[in-house]
Design a protein around this motif. Structure first.
Motif, PDB file in Angstrom:
ATOM      1  N   LEU A 140       1.013  88.778 -31.647  1.00 24.56           N
ATOM      2  CA  LEU A 140       0.266  87.521 -31.664  1.00 24.56           C
ATOM      3  C   LEU A 140      -0.636  87.454 -32.894  1.00 24.56           C
ATOM      4  O   LEU A 140      -1.034  88.478 -33.436  1.00 24.56           O
ATOM      5  N   GLY A 148       7.021  77.703 -28.848  1.00 26.12           N
ATOM      6  CA  GLY A 148       7.673  77.001 -29.948  1.00 26.12           C
ATOM      7  C   GLY A 148       9.153  77.342 -29.991  1.00 26.12           C
ATOM      8  O   GLY A 148       9.649  78.026 -29.089  1.00 26.12           O
ATOM      9  N   GLU A 165     -10.389  67.363 -33.622  1.00 25.31           N
ATOM     10  CA  GLU A 165      -9.695  67.046 -34.881  1.00 25.31           C
ATOM     11  C   GLU A 165      -9.231  65.593 -34.860  1.00 25.31           C
ATOM     12  O   GLU A 165      -9.330  64.876 -35.853  1.00 25.31           O
ATOM     13  N   ASN A 189       2.626  78.234 -30.697  1.00 23.99           N
ATOM     14  CA  ASN A 189       3.831  78.201 -31.521  1.00 23.99           C
ATOM     15  C   ASN A 189       4.689  79.443 -31.244  1.00 23.99           C
ATOM     16  O   ASN A 189       5.914  79.386 -31.193  1.00 23.99           O
ATOM     17  N   ARG A 231       5.764  79.919 -37.416  1.00 25.36           N
ATOM     18  CA  ARG A 231       5.954  80.562 -36.120  1.00 25.36           C
ATOM     19  C   ARG A 231       6.010  82.071 -36.307  1.00 25.36           C
ATOM     20  O   ARG A 231       6.774  82.589 -37.116  1.00 25.36           O
ATOM     21  N   TRP A 269      -7.971  76.711 -26.380  1.00 25.72           N
ATOM     22  CA  TRP A 269      -7.715  76.363 -27.782  1.00 25.72           C
ATOM     23  C   TRP A 269      -7.236  77.585 -28.553  1.00 25.72           C
ATOM     24  O   TRP A 269      -6.414  77.492 -29.450  1.00 25.72           O
ATOM     25  N   ARG A 270      -7.722  78.768 -28.175  1.00 30.24           N
ATOM     26  CA  ARG A 270      -7.193  79.966 -28.820  1.00 30.24           C
ATOM     27  C   ARG A 270      -5.692  80.088 -28.524  1.00 30.24           C
ATOM     28  O   ARG A 270      -4.892  80.292 -29.431  1.00 30.24           O
ATOM     29  N   PRO A 282      -0.791  68.192 -36.930  1.00 30.98           N
ATOM     30  CA  PRO A 282      -0.847  69.603 -36.539  1.00 30.98           C
ATOM     31  C   PRO A 282      -0.339  69.748 -35.106  1.00 30.98           C
ATOM     32  O   PRO A 282      -0.578  68.868 -34.266  1.00 30.98           O
ATOM     33  N   ILE A 283       0.385  70.832 -34.836  1.00 31.54           N
ATOM     34  CA  ILE A 283       0.908  71.075 -33.490  1.00 31.54           C
ATOM     35  C   ILE A 283       0.386  72.406 -33.007  1.00 31.54           C
ATOM     36  O   ILE A 283       0.744  73.434 -33.589  1.00 31.54           O
ATOM     37  N   PRO A 284      -0.406  72.421 -31.968  1.00 34.02           N
ATOM     38  CA  PRO A 284      -1.042  71.270 -31.336  1.00 34.02           C
ATOM     39  C   PRO A 284      -2.302  70.884 -32.100  1.00 34.02           C
ATOM     40  O   PRO A 284      -2.724  71.583 -33.008  1.00 34.02           O
ATOM     41  N   MET A 331     -10.059  74.650 -36.763  1.00 37.45           N
ATOM     42  CA  MET A 331      -9.748  73.231 -36.701  1.00 37.45           C
ATOM     43  C   MET A 331      -9.658  72.747 -38.141  1.00 37.45           C
ATOM     44  O   MET A 331     -10.329  73.283 -39.014  1.00 37.45           O
ATOM     45  N   PRO A 366      -1.080  80.074 -37.829  1.00 34.64           N
ATOM     46  CA  PRO A 366      -0.147  80.073 -36.688  1.00 34.64           C
ATOM     47  C   PRO A 366       0.496  78.713 -36.414  1.00 34.64           C
ATOM     48  O   PRO A 366       1.597  78.664 -35.880  1.00 34.64           O
ATOM     49  N   ARG A 367      -0.199  77.622 -36.760  1.00 37.06           N
ATOM     50  CA  ARG A 367       0.404  76.316 -36.484  1.00 37.06           C
ATOM     51  C   ARG A 367       1.502  76.008 -37.497  1.00 37.06           C
ATOM     52  O   ARG A 367       2.472  75.322 -37.198  1.00 37.06           O
ATOM     53  N   TYR A 404      -3.941  77.012 -30.335  1.00 40.98           N
ATOM     54  CA  TYR A 404      -3.925  77.079 -31.792  1.00 40.98           C
ATOM     55  C   TYR A 404      -3.186  78.325 -32.283  1.00 40.98           C
ATOM     56  O   TYR A 404      -2.310  78.247 -33.141  1.00 40.98           O
ATOM     57  N   SER A 405      -3.571  79.477 -31.746  1.00 44.18           N
ATOM     58  CA  SER A 405      -3.072  80.726 -32.313  1.00 44.18           C
ATOM     59  C   SER A 405      -1.744  81.189 -31.720  1.00 44.18           C
ATOM     60  O   SER A 405      -0.963  81.850 -32.383  1.00 44.18           O
ATOM     61  N   PHE A 406      -1.506  80.865 -30.451  1.00 44.52           N
ATOM     62  CA  PHE A 406      -0.349  81.472 -29.772  1.00 44.52           C
ATOM     63  C   PHE A 406       0.749  80.488 -29.355  1.00 44.52           C
ATOM     64  O   PHE A 406       1.867  80.903 -29.087  1.00 44.52           O
TER      65      PHE A 406
END
Lengths: 513, 248
Positions: B35, A330, A347, A326, B234, A318-319, A340-342, A384, B230-231, A322-324
């Protein structure tokens, strides 16, 4: 059961006195040449490794602001010294975050700073906390940078936000670059890049497993809950840790997701190409490997023509998601921007609960009293929902919607202060069992308290590593290995399937509090 | 002779300080953060990040969560240092200076004087922790003790001059104002003052090559200064963008 001492679980945890060198013997198996070369690293310790390691340090310092700033900024204030579960469980001072960082920092200072070069030439690098690089130092790195689960607990308390995870990731990448890699992580990365998942389950095996699950759930509930895979044109792609396909208690979580999708009437699918949410590229600090693995999710999403991506229960996954994601895979302009993606499965379930789309018979879980283990990467490296802290509130709200009996563990062991399970960050391997058991002590102490004081019977988690680690270490501390359960197992067990025939689907209890 | 020597020392020290710290700041600013790694829960807006940073800088909020003793000693020291710094500004300006009203403000001058005690107590506390807490002792190098001793000596000589043996402060001010105009004016030959000044110069020199870099470092710490979005947005570092280019 083991040749080392299992730490005692105390009423009031106190900070241990340091005991130097007690975990120096703990080192994971070294990766053999084919494993290393398959993911782009030298097969064995290269000639002139000292020079190459220092070159790699320069390369990484130039690419990661975190590394450069964190190597310079530490004032040795000691704020982090009692925050690492591995220090608390072992008393080895090199497991104090600052001391772990110093294994690298002392080399950085010796070769890359004026103070270290100056005192180094005088033969007294220790004056300024610097040290020569030699094989002993490398061995220490290999040992202690594999006693860090990259859980970021230290970074919460550091006045400069120094994150030991960043240092240990960089250290592992530097070691990999000179041919010293860890077998467990690097073998898995190779498998995930070729087969598509960490366990190396080929497509036919996956199809078989899912078919089996469909039969099992139908037998259980009388409802034909589907587990679709590689189904083109689905709306949702579910990416989940491969442990969910067969390991206990993971698979009960997968059954839970499927029931939720079924009840919501969602069109969803798994993918054999991206049959792994985990991304061990992060553990070894390798941007390139992490990106290669993430690109599989992109390819699966494009090939299957989905509109949304949802991740199953997995902490570091999930880290990365969620964080990387995109950044790594992406932009996601071809997906439905209304979601939300992803998105995390919690959620998704939470939204359905909020919108009254799914209902629960909470009494199904009445035989348990649940507490929730915040997984480190979810708690301290992701979010989340749309508010900070949603990563704490949403899973708890989901659990409470499905259960009547819920209790939190002590405040200083949950949420942003949560203790790692002891098996994260690429050390969930049998050759590191001792550090895994000892590192679990702080969590086990907190769990014991609510078991004894509040009658808690089970520990719920949303991470494949936490689940595997707890099933293994709970018995060392006198608990049952089945105490650990998936959050979506609670959801799946209490969810009312509206097309179930007859018996208890009349909504006498509609699951609202 | 003495005045020229100290003038030279201060010009060199100031140069090393400015260039050294400036180079580190440029290095931090130019190094990409590839990141998104804020320690969460983190603010979801830039304004939120500014508030988070202010809490860290002014209140040491993370340290407060970590350890109340380190927090109180550390905060006292830094707060005392700040007050003392403001008090010293009066040596660098004449009453017609723009900032004079602020510097001559009673509060600054009277509190500034006692700030040295706050600073001293903080430093002694931090030194005590280094000696007596086994974990902190383990991670301390000689330079860590020396840094505290250096600051303690600076604070101590300052206190002695302020409360016990006053140097010719008018003459000192003339010297400092002279320095700012690139003129060498006479400097009082006062032992305490010369030690005080030499050690301050030394502090400036070691700033860019020591852990004192935590001061600029904090502003560049990605785990504290990144927005948690981040979501939504980009985030792509320049060196990482080439992978995308290679692919298409």
């Amino acid at each position: 059961m083991a040749e080392y001492e299992i730490p005692e679980l105390r009423e009031i945890p106190i900070i241990p006195k340091i005991k130097e060198g007690v975990m120096a013997h703990s080192s994971p198996f070294v990766a053999k040449a084919p494993i290393q070369t398959a993911i782009g690293f030298p097969g064995e310790l290269v000639d002139n490794w000292e020079g190459k390691l220092l070159d790699k340090m320069d390369d990484l310092r130039g690419r990661y602001r975190s590394l450069q700033v964190y190597l310079d900024s530490c004032v040795k204030c000691g704020a982090c010294t009692d925050k690492c579960h591995y220090f608390l469980g072992t008393s080895d001072p090199k497991n104090m975050p600052v001391a772990r960082q110093d294994l690298m920092r002392k080399v950085y200072r010796r070769y890359k700073t004026f103070a270290g070069k100056f005192w180094g030439k005088l033969g007294m690098p220790w004056m300024v906390g610097a040290a020569e690089l030699n094989k002993d130092v490398l061995d220490d790195w290999y040992s202690y940078f594999h006693q860090c689960s990259q859980c970021r607990r230290c970074s919460v308390y550091c006045p400069y936000g120094i994150d030991t995870a960043e240092i240990s990731m960089a250290a592992r990448e530097m070691m990999d670059s000179v041919g010293v890699g860890q077998k467990y992580c690097n073998e898995i990365i190779g498998k995930a890049q070729t087969v598509g998942n960490n366990l190396g389950l080929p497509q036919p095996a996956l199809y078989d497993t899912l078919e089996g699950l469909e039969e099992e759930v139908e037998e259980d509930t009388g409802v034909a809950v589907k587990f679709p895979i590689d189904k083109k044109g689905s709306d949702i792609l579910l990416v989940t840790p491969s442990a969910d396909f067969f390991a206990e208690p993971h698979v009960d979580g997968l059954i839970g997701y499927a029931k939720v999708f079924h009840e919501a009437g969602a069109s969803w699918t798994l993918s054999s190409h991206a049959s792994e949410a985990a991304n061990f590229g992060m553990f070894i600090g390798s941007y390139e490997n992490m990106r290669t693995l993430s690109q599989r999710v992109r390819k699966a999403a494009l090939d299957l023509g989905v509109k949304r991506i949802i991740f199953g229960e997995c902490g570091h996954a999930w880290r990365v998601a969620y964080s990387f994601l995109n950044t790594l895979a992406g932009p996601w302009d071809f997906l439905d921007q209304n979601y939300p993606i992803p998105q995390h499965i919690c959620e998704y379930t939470y939204d359905l609960i909020q919108n009254d789309k799914i209902k629960f018979d909470k009494s199904e879980n009445d035989h348990m009293t649940i507490t929730f283990h915040d997984s480190c990467n979810v708690a301290r490296a992701s979010r989340m929902g749309d508010k900070p802290g949603g990563q704490f509130d949403i899973p708890r709200a989901v659990i409470k919607a499905a259960c009547n009996n819920y209790v939190d563990m002590p405040e200083d062991t949950i949420k942003e202060a949560t203790f790692c399970c002891g098996g994260g960050g690429g050390i969930l391997t049998d050759d590191l069992m001792e550090i895994r058991v000892k590192g679990a002590q702080p969590r086990m102490e907190a769990y014991k308290r609510v078991v004894e004081e509040k009658g808690v019977t089970n520990l719920a988690a949303i991470c494949a590593i936490c689940k595997a680690q707890f099933s293994k270490v709970l018995p060392y501390y006198g608990f049952g290995m089945t105490d650990i359960i998936s959050v979506h197992q609670l959801v799946g067990d209490a969810l009312i399937l509206s097309d179930a025939a007859g018996d208890d689907d009349s909504d006498d209890s509609d699951g609202e509090e | 002779m003495l005045a020229s020597l100290f003038a030279g020392i201060f010009y060199i020290a100031a140069l090393i300080f400015v260039i050294g710290v400036g180079r580190k700041i440029i290095q931090y600013a130019r190094t990409p953060a590839p990141l998104k790694i804020p320690t969460t829960p983190a603010p979801v807006t830039q304004t939120g990040v500014v508030l988070r940073m202010i809490r860290e800088i002014v209140l040491f909020s993370s340290l407060f969560k970590a350890n109340k003793w380190t927090w109180i000693f550390g905060w006292l020291f830094h707060f005392g240092l700040l007050l003392a710094f403001f008090r010293h500004l009066r040596y660098t300006m004449t009453p017609d200076a723009l900032l004079w009203p602020l510097v001559s403000f009673d509060l600054v001058q009277s509190f500034g004087r006692y700030a040295s005690f706050i600073m001293f107590i903080g430093l002694v506390g931090l030194l005590g922790r280094r000696f007596f807490v086994d974990r902190v002792r383990y991670i301390s190098a000689p330079s860590d003790y020396l840094m505290l001793l250096l600051l303690l000596t600076i604070a101590g000589t300052g206190m002695l001059m302020s409360f016990v043996a006053h140097p010719d402060i008018i003459m000192l001010k003339e010297f400092v104002l002279g320095l700012l105009r690139f003129e060498v004016k006479p400097l009082p030959t006062d032992g305490l003052l010369l030690v005080h000044l030499s050690l301050v110069a030394l502090l400036m020199v070691i700033f860019p090559i020591s852990k004192l870099l935590h001061a600029p470092g904090l502003f560049f710490s990605p785990s504290r200064n990144q927005v948690d979005n981040p979501r939504e947005k980009r985030h792509l570092a320049s060196w990482a963008a080439k992978f995308d280019a290679d692919q298409s």
